[in-house]
Enzyme design. Structure first.
Site, PDB file in Angstrom:
ATOM      1  N   ASN A 286      -8.098 -38.388 -28.566  1.00 27.39           N
ATOM      2  CA  ASN A 286      -8.283 -39.605 -29.611  1.00 27.39           C
ATOM      3  C   ASN A 286      -8.851 -39.261 -30.417  1.00 27.39           C
ATOM      4  O   ASN A 286     -10.217 -39.923 -30.157  1.00 27.39           O
ATOM      5  CB  ASN A 286      -8.107 -40.448 -28.064  1.00 27.39           C
ATOM      6  CG  ASN A 286      -8.254 -41.475 -29.230  1.00 27.39           C
ATOM      7  OD1 ASN A 286      -7.782 -41.746 -30.581  1.00 27.39           O
ATOM      8  ND2 ASN A 286      -7.633 -42.864 -28.216  1.00 27.39           N
TER       9      ASN A 286
ATOM     10  N   CYS B 259      -7.728 -48.106 -34.215  1.00 31.33           N
ATOM     11  CA  CYS B 259      -6.499 -46.237 -34.404  1.00 31.33           C
ATOM     12  C   CYS B 259      -5.438 -46.580 -34.289  1.00 31.33           C
ATOM     13  O   CYS B 259      -4.423 -45.949 -34.967  1.00 31.33           O
ATOM     14  CB  CYS B 259      -6.554 -45.877 -32.953  1.00 31.33           C
ATOM     15  SG  CYS B 259      -7.497 -46.039 -32.269  1.00 31.33           S
TER      16      CYS B 259
ATOM     17  N   HIS C  17       0.214 -42.706 -33.038  1.00 33.66           N
ATOM     18  CA  HIS C  17      -1.392 -42.705 -32.461  1.00 33.66           C
ATOM     19  C   HIS C  17      -1.927 -41.166 -31.217  1.00 33.66           C
ATOM     20  O   HIS C  17      -0.998 -41.792 -30.055  1.00 33.66           O
ATOM     21  CB  HIS C  17      -1.878 -43.941 -32.268  1.00 33.66           C
ATOM     22  CG  HIS C  17      -3.398 -44.015 -32.082  1.00 33.66           C
ATOM     23  ND1 HIS C  17      -4.285 -42.805 -32.465  1.00 33.66           N
ATOM     24  CD2 HIS C  17      -4.010 -44.658 -31.008  1.00 33.66           C
ATOM     25  CE1 HIS C  17      -5.529 -43.157 -32.248  1.00 33.66           C
ATOM     26  NE2 HIS C  17      -5.110 -43.638 -30.587  1.00 33.66           N
TER      27      HIS C  17
HETATM   28  O1  UT7 Z   1      -6.911 -45.062 -28.421  1.00 36.41           O
HETATM   29  C1  UT7 Z   1      -6.708 -46.722 -27.849  1.00 36.41           C
HETATM   30  C2  UT7 Z   1      -6.322 -47.239 -27.214  1.00 36.41           C
HETATM   31  N1  UT7 Z   1      -6.891 -46.302 -26.094  1.00 36.41           N
HETATM   32  C3  UT7 Z   1      -5.626 -45.906 -25.217  1.00 36.41           C
HETATM   33  O2  UT7 Z   1      -4.364 -45.872 -25.515  1.00 36.41           O
HETATM   34  C4  UT7 Z   1      -5.898 -45.684 -23.515  1.00 36.41           C
HETATM   35  C5  UT7 Z   1      -4.390 -45.415 -22.650  1.00 36.41           C
HETATM   36  N2  UT7 Z   1      -5.657 -45.726 -21.387  1.00 36.41           N
HETATM   37  C6  UT7 Z   1      -5.333 -44.859 -21.175  1.00 36.41           C
HETATM   38  O3  UT7 Z   1      -5.170 -43.364 -21.711  1.00 36.41           O
HETATM   39  C7  UT7 Z   1      -5.446 -45.035 -19.641  1.00 36.41           C
HETATM   40  O4  UT7 Z   1      -5.630 -45.351 -18.382  1.00 36.41           O
HETATM   41  C8  UT7 Z   1      -6.752 -43.567 -19.695  1.00 36.41           C
HETATM   42  C9  UT7 Z   1      -6.785 -42.366 -18.976  1.00 36.41           C
HETATM   43  C10 UT7 Z   1      -7.890 -44.181 -19.685  1.00 36.41           C
HETATM   44  C11 UT7 Z   1      -6.878 -43.784 -17.333  1.00 36.41           C
HETATM   45  O5  UT7 Z   1      -6.099 -43.298 -16.863  1.00 36.41           O
HETATM   46  P1  UT7 Z   1      -5.155 -44.214 -15.464  1.00 36.41           P
HETATM   47  O6  UT7 Z   1      -4.555 -42.947 -14.396  1.00 36.41           O
HETATM   48  O7  UT7 Z   1      -5.371 -45.257 -15.608  1.00 36.41           O
HETATM   49  O8  UT7 Z   1      -6.514 -44.015 -14.535  1.00 36.41           O
HETATM   50  P2  UT7 Z   1      -7.931 -44.623 -14.306  1.00 36.41           P
HETATM   51  O9  UT7 Z   1      -8.528 -45.411 -15.099  1.00 36.41           O
HETATM   52  O10 UT7 Z   1      -6.663 -45.525 -13.017  1.00 36.41           O
HETATM   53  O11 UT7 Z   1      -8.006 -44.136 -13.025  1.00 36.41           O
HETATM   54  C12 UT7 Z   1      -7.257 -43.495 -11.925  1.00 36.41           C
HETATM   55  C13 UT7 Z   1      -8.921 -42.602 -10.763  1.00 36.41           C
HETATM   56  C14 UT7 Z   1      -9.621 -44.102 -10.631  1.00 36.41           C
HETATM   57  O12 UT7 Z   1     -10.378 -43.495  -9.362  1.00 36.41           O
HETATM   58  P3  UT7 Z   1     -10.085 -44.379  -8.145  1.00 36.41           P
HETATM   59  O13 UT7 Z   1     -11.203 -45.621  -8.630  1.00 36.41           O
HETATM   60  O14 UT7 Z   1      -8.562 -44.551  -8.029  1.00 36.41           O
HETATM   61  O15 UT7 Z   1     -10.420 -43.332  -6.733  1.00 36.41           O
HETATM   62  C15 UT7 Z   1     -10.831 -43.134 -11.241  1.00 36.41           C
HETATM   63  O16 UT7 Z   1     -12.447 -43.615 -10.900  1.00 36.41           O
HETATM   64  O17 UT7 Z   1      -9.690 -41.118 -11.821  1.00 36.41           O
HETATM   65  C16 UT7 Z   1     -10.175 -41.729 -11.341  1.00 36.41           C
HETATM   66  N3  UT7 Z   1     -11.172 -41.787 -13.153  1.00 36.41           N
HETATM   67  C17 UT7 Z   1     -11.857 -40.171 -13.398  1.00 36.41           C
HETATM   68  N4  UT7 Z   1     -11.407 -39.429 -12.423  1.00 36.41           N
HETATM   69  C18 UT7 Z   1     -11.576 -38.031 -12.875  1.00 36.41           C
HETATM   70  C19 UT7 Z   1     -11.209 -42.094 -14.153  1.00 36.41           C
HETATM   71  N5  UT7 Z   1     -11.812 -41.199 -15.170  1.00 36.41           N
HETATM   72  C20 UT7 Z   1     -11.656 -40.063 -14.323  1.00 36.41           C
HETATM   73  C21 UT7 Z   1     -11.943 -38.295 -15.104  1.00 36.41           C
HETATM   74  N6  UT7 Z   1     -12.469 -37.244 -13.983  1.00 36.41           N
HETATM   75  N7  UT7 Z   1     -12.416 -38.651 -16.796  1.00 36.41           N
END
Ligand code: UT7
Length: 307
Positions: free
Chosen positions: A262, A108, A232
């Site tokens: 993204n 990216c 980005h």
């Molecule tokens: O482009 C290059 C680099 N990429 C990035 O910079 C992306 C960076 N990371 C992010 O943008 C975020 O970490 C994400 C959007 C990928 C995830 O957001 P988060 O706030 O960090 O969520 P998480 O991974 O901590 O997940 C929180 C909860 C989890 O459930 P539990 O364990 O709390 O019960 C996940 O299983 O949300 C759940 N979850 C979802 N729920 C509904 C993960 N994906 C989804 C989903 N829909 N699509």
């Protein structure tokens, strides 16, 4: 000798996939996706070379140039259509550009890496570089994996880079890489994208701020001098956190993640095109471009927009 950067063109697939479309087949919801990422919809479809060709053609038309006026085509992409030949050569053939063609993969950060590379090539004699950032992340995404499927989209954006006498419009740049962080974001041959989202998020905000501050200092500028911040587009919360730490207000930040998700190497030129269209980036505007992604890689550039 410096460079002038102008004539931004873009291309996105026609097919729109909304959060509700994804919620209909995955255990997710519009509320989760929009609150956690800022994404409302994304464009999906096409090929990297097809989108890159369309964006490149739009940039050439805007610049009033013929393909033969280009003597180097530089394609930043993480999702080439084939391992061999380089996707840039396919785009070169489709457009009919002159001179060489190079693929560049910095995930990216690719568009900003490409900008700095184009400046270097201009300094050793390239008369006109067509720089394109294009990706079809949808093709390396497991559409049954809700963690990744809600994030990605496809698209392309292009600009023309030309040498000019004097310091030019690339005021400073900062590139970085740490291959020791490979495990946070990767896609092996034949596999799907894997990302440790939480860890990337944490690192991204710190990396963007550090890299941007170095680039601004090298340009003799502060955040207050930035007319448009073009980050980005990976997550709206990352964009907001980085903007806040840098001291750049939301109204001076280009955001298109709501419409495109993204799009990796395409996200910065897509955001740039939008900033131009909505009047945020006028000719002469001082812009701070910041990319980060797999590698990890990161890249910042302070650029005066050439119009
Ligand atoms: O482009 C290059 C680099 N990429 C990035 O910079 C992306 C960076 N990371 C992010 O943008 C975020 O970490 C994400 C959007 C990928 C995830 O957001 P988060 O706030 O960090 O969520 P998480 O991974 O901590 O997940 C929180 C909860 C989890 O459930 P539990 O364990 O709390 O019960 C996940 O299983 O949300 C759940 N979850 C979802 N729920 C509904 C993960 N994906 C989804 C989903 N829909 N699509």
């Amino acid at each position: 000798m410096g460079i002038r950067v102008h004539s931004c063109g873009i291309a996105v697939p026609d097919k729109v996939v909304t959060n509700d479309d994804l919620s209909a087949r995955l255990d997710t919801s519009d509320a989760w996706i929009s609150e956690r990422t800022g994404i409302r919809e994304r464009r999906v479809g096409g090929t990297t070379t097809g989108l890159a060709t369309e964006a490149g053609r739009a940039a050439l038309e805007r610049a009033g140039l013929q393909p033969a006026d280009i003597d180097l085509l530089l394609l930043a992409t993480t999702t080439p259509d084939a391992l061999v030949p380089a996707s840039s050569t396919t785009v070169q053939h489709a457009l009919g550009t002159g001179g060489g063609a190079i693929d560049l993969n910095a995930a990216c950060s690719g568009f900003v890496y490409g900008l700095v590379t184009a400046a270097g090539l201009a300094a050793v004699g390239a008369r006109r570089v067509l720089l394109i950032g294009a990706d079809t992340l949808s093709r390396i995404t497991d559409w049954d994996d809700r963690k990744m499927a809600v994030l990605v989209g496809d698209g392309a954006g292009a600009v023309v880079v030309e040498p000019v006498d004097g310091p030019g419009d690339l005021l400073s740049w900062n590139l970085g890489a740490d291959g020791g962080l490979r495990h946070l974001l990767y896609c092996d041959h034949g596999g799907y994208l894997f990302m440790d989202g939480k860890e990337i998020f944490r690192k991204a905000v710190r990396i963007v701020v550090e890299s941007a501050e170095k680039a601004l200092a090298d340009a003799g500028m502060t955040a207050g001098d930035v007319d448009v911040f073009v980050p980005h587009q990976a997550n709206l919360r990352i964009i907001q956190a980085a903007g806040q730490r840098l001291g750049i207000p939301a109204e001076r930040t280009a955001v298109v993640i709501d419409r495109y998700g993204n799009t990796s190497s395409a996200s910065i030129p897509l955001a740039l095109a939008d900033a131009i269209q909505n009047g945020q980036a006028k000719p002469g505007a001082r812009m701070l471009l910041c990319g980060f992604g797999g590698g990890m890689t990161w890249a910042s550039a302070v650029l005066r927009w050439g119009g």
